[in-house]
Design a protein around this motif. Structure first.
Motif, PDB file in Angstrom:
ATOM      1  N   UNK A 293       0.844  -1.199   0.000  1.00 53.81           N
ATOM      2  CA  UNK A 293       0.000   0.000   0.000  1.00 53.81           C
ATOM      3  C   UNK A 293       0.880   1.249   0.000  1.00 53.81           C
ATOM      4  N   UNK A 294       1.970   1.192   0.762  1.00 49.46           N
ATOM      5  CA  UNK A 294       2.901   2.309   0.815  1.00 49.46           C
ATOM      6  C   UNK A 294       3.563   2.594  -0.522  1.00 49.46           C
ATOM      7  N   UNK A 295       3.754   1.567  -1.344  1.00 51.92           N
ATOM      8  CA  UNK A 295       4.336   1.778  -2.668  1.00 51.92           C
ATOM      9  C   UNK A 295       3.437   2.664  -3.519  1.00 51.92           C
ATOM     10  N   UNK A 296       2.132   2.430  -3.437  1.00 48.66           N
ATOM     11  CA  UNK A 296       1.197   3.276  -4.173  1.00 48.66           C
ATOM     12  C   UNK A 296       1.164   4.687  -3.600  1.00 48.66           C
ATOM     13  N   UNK A 297       1.089   4.787  -2.281  1.00 46.96           N
ATOM     14  CA  UNK A 297       1.012   6.094  -1.621  1.00 46.96           C
ATOM     15  C   UNK A 297       2.288   6.893  -1.868  1.00 46.96           C
ATOM     16  N   UNK A 298       3.438   6.271  -1.641  1.00 44.32           N
ATOM     17  CA  UNK A 298       4.713   6.958  -1.830  1.00 44.32           C
ATOM     18  C   UNK A 298       4.934   7.375  -3.270  1.00 44.32           C
ATOM     19  N   UNK A 299       4.639   6.476  -4.192  1.00 49.19           N
ATOM     20  CA  UNK A 299       4.788   6.816  -5.608  1.00 49.19           C
ATOM     21  C   UNK A 299       3.899   7.970  -6.015  1.00 49.19           C
TER      22      UNK A 299
ATOM     23  N   UNK B 275      10.599   5.231  -2.168  1.00 49.85           N
ATOM     24  CA  UNK B 275       9.214   5.712  -2.289  1.00 49.85           C
ATOM     25  C   UNK B 275       8.267   4.831  -1.488  1.00 49.85           C
ATOM     26  N   UNK B 276       8.415   3.527  -1.631  1.00 52.63           N
ATOM     27  CA  UNK B 276       7.534   2.599  -0.927  1.00 52.63           C
ATOM     28  C   UNK B 276       7.745   2.666   0.581  1.00 52.63           C
ATOM     29  N   UNK B 277       8.982   2.865   1.025  1.00 51.95           N
ATOM     30  CA  UNK B 277       9.247   2.958   2.462  1.00 51.95           C
ATOM     31  C   UNK B 277       8.619   4.206   3.055  1.00 51.95           C
ATOM     32  N   UNK B 278       8.773   5.323   2.379  1.00 52.29           N
ATOM     33  CA  UNK B 278       8.146   6.564   2.859  1.00 52.29           C
ATOM     34  C   UNK B 278       6.629   6.398   2.884  1.00 52.29           C
ATOM     35  N   UNK B 279       6.076   5.806   1.833  1.00 56.08           N
ATOM     36  CA  UNK B 279       4.638   5.559   1.801  1.00 56.08           C
ATOM     37  C   UNK B 279       4.188   4.609   2.897  1.00 56.08           C
ATOM     38  N   UNK B 280       4.988   3.579   3.173  1.00 61.00           N
ATOM     39  CA  UNK B 280       4.635   2.624   4.228  1.00 61.00           C
ATOM     40  C   UNK B 280       4.674   3.272   5.600  1.00 61.00           C
ATOM     41  N   UNK B 281       5.618   4.174   5.812  1.00 63.40           N
ATOM     42  CA  UNK B 281       5.670   4.913   7.080  1.00 63.40           C
ATOM     43  C   UNK B 281       4.409   5.751   7.238  1.00 63.40           C
ATOM     44  N   UNK B 282       4.020   6.439   6.175  1.00 70.21           N
ATOM     45  CA  UNK B 282       2.802   7.264   6.225  1.00 70.21           C
ATOM     46  C   UNK B 282       1.579   6.393   6.460  1.00 70.21           C
ATOM     47  N   UNK B 283       1.475   5.272   5.761  1.00 67.21           N
ATOM     48  CA  UNK B 283       0.340   4.367   5.923  1.00 67.21           C
ATOM     49  C   UNK B 283       0.278   3.832   7.351  1.00 67.21           C
ATOM     50  N   UNK B 284       1.412   3.444   7.897  1.00 70.12           N
ATOM     51  CA  UNK B 284       1.452   2.905   9.266  1.00 70.12           C
ATOM     52  C   UNK B 284       1.029   3.957  10.279  1.00 70.12           C
ATOM     53  N   UNK B 285       1.521   5.175  10.119  1.00 67.47           N
ATOM     54  CA  UNK B 285       1.154   6.237  11.068  1.00 67.47           C
ATOM     55  C   UNK B 285      -0.320   6.601  10.971  1.00 67.47           C
ATOM     56  N   UNK B 286      -0.860   6.631   9.765  1.00 64.62           N
ATOM     57  CA  UNK B 286      -2.295   6.925   9.606  1.00 64.62           C
ATOM     58  C   UNK B 286      -3.126   5.787  10.184  1.00 64.62           C
ATOM     59  N   UNK B 287      -2.701   4.536   9.979  1.00 66.72           N
ATOM     60  CA  UNK B 287      -3.437   3.402  10.563  1.00 66.72           C
ATOM     61  C   UNK B 287      -3.440   3.459  12.069  1.00 66.72           C
ATOM     62  N   UNK B 288      -2.345   3.885  12.653  1.00 61.80           N
ATOM     63  CA  UNK B 288      -2.279   4.003  14.112  1.00 61.80           C
ATOM     64  C   UNK B 288      -3.156   5.136  14.616  1.00 61.80           C
ATOM     65  N   UNK B 289      -3.245   6.219  13.855  1.00 59.41           N
ATOM     66  CA  UNK B 289      -4.126   7.323  14.246  1.00 59.41           C
ATOM     67  C   UNK B 289      -5.585   6.893  14.212  1.00 59.41           C
ATOM     68  N   UNK B 290      -5.946   6.106  13.214  1.00 60.68           N
ATOM     69  CA  UNK B 290      -7.326   5.643  13.095  1.00 60.68           C
ATOM     70  C   UNK B 290      -7.653   4.640  14.194  1.00 60.68           C
ATOM     71  N   UNK B 291      -6.725   3.738  14.483  1.00 60.13           N
ATOM     72  CA  UNK B 291      -6.950   2.708  15.497  1.00 60.13           C
ATOM     73  C   UNK B 291      -6.847   3.354  16.859  1.00 60.13           C
TER      74      UNK B 291
END
Length: 84
Positions: free
Chosen positions: A40-46, A68-84
């Motif tokens: 998912x982070x690959x799509x977001x980062x790209x 790109x994918x790592x930066x996107x994965x970091x963003x995805x993980x942080x957003x998932x934690x905010x939602x949870x």
């Protein structure tokens, strides 16, 4: 193995590496969690790097995709934690 199958395998491996690197930076779960956040982070980062017009100046396309994918994965993980 066909070219399409190889492309999927490479994409999943990039996602796995990116998810693992993101889990090292922000902490995270197991293999499936790393794979999901990386893919998912690959799509977001790209998308973000492209939309913001950010170029890293690195000639190796594989390294750029992993970053790109790592930066996107970091963003995805942080957003998932905010939602949870």
């Amino acid at each position: 193995m066909s070219i399409a199958t190889e492309a999927w395998v490479i994409f999943l491996l990039i996602g796995l590496v990116a998810g693992f690197l993101a889990s090292l930076i922000v902490g995270g779960g197991g293999l499936i969690g790393c794979l999901l956040s990386g893919v998912i982070g690959a799509f977001v980062g790209g998308y973000l790097f492209n939309a913001l017009g950010i170029s890293l100046g690195i000639e190796n396309a594989l390294v750029v995709q992993i970053i790109h994918a790592t930066v996107g994965a970091i963003i995805v993980t942080l957003i998932a934690r905010l939602i949870a």
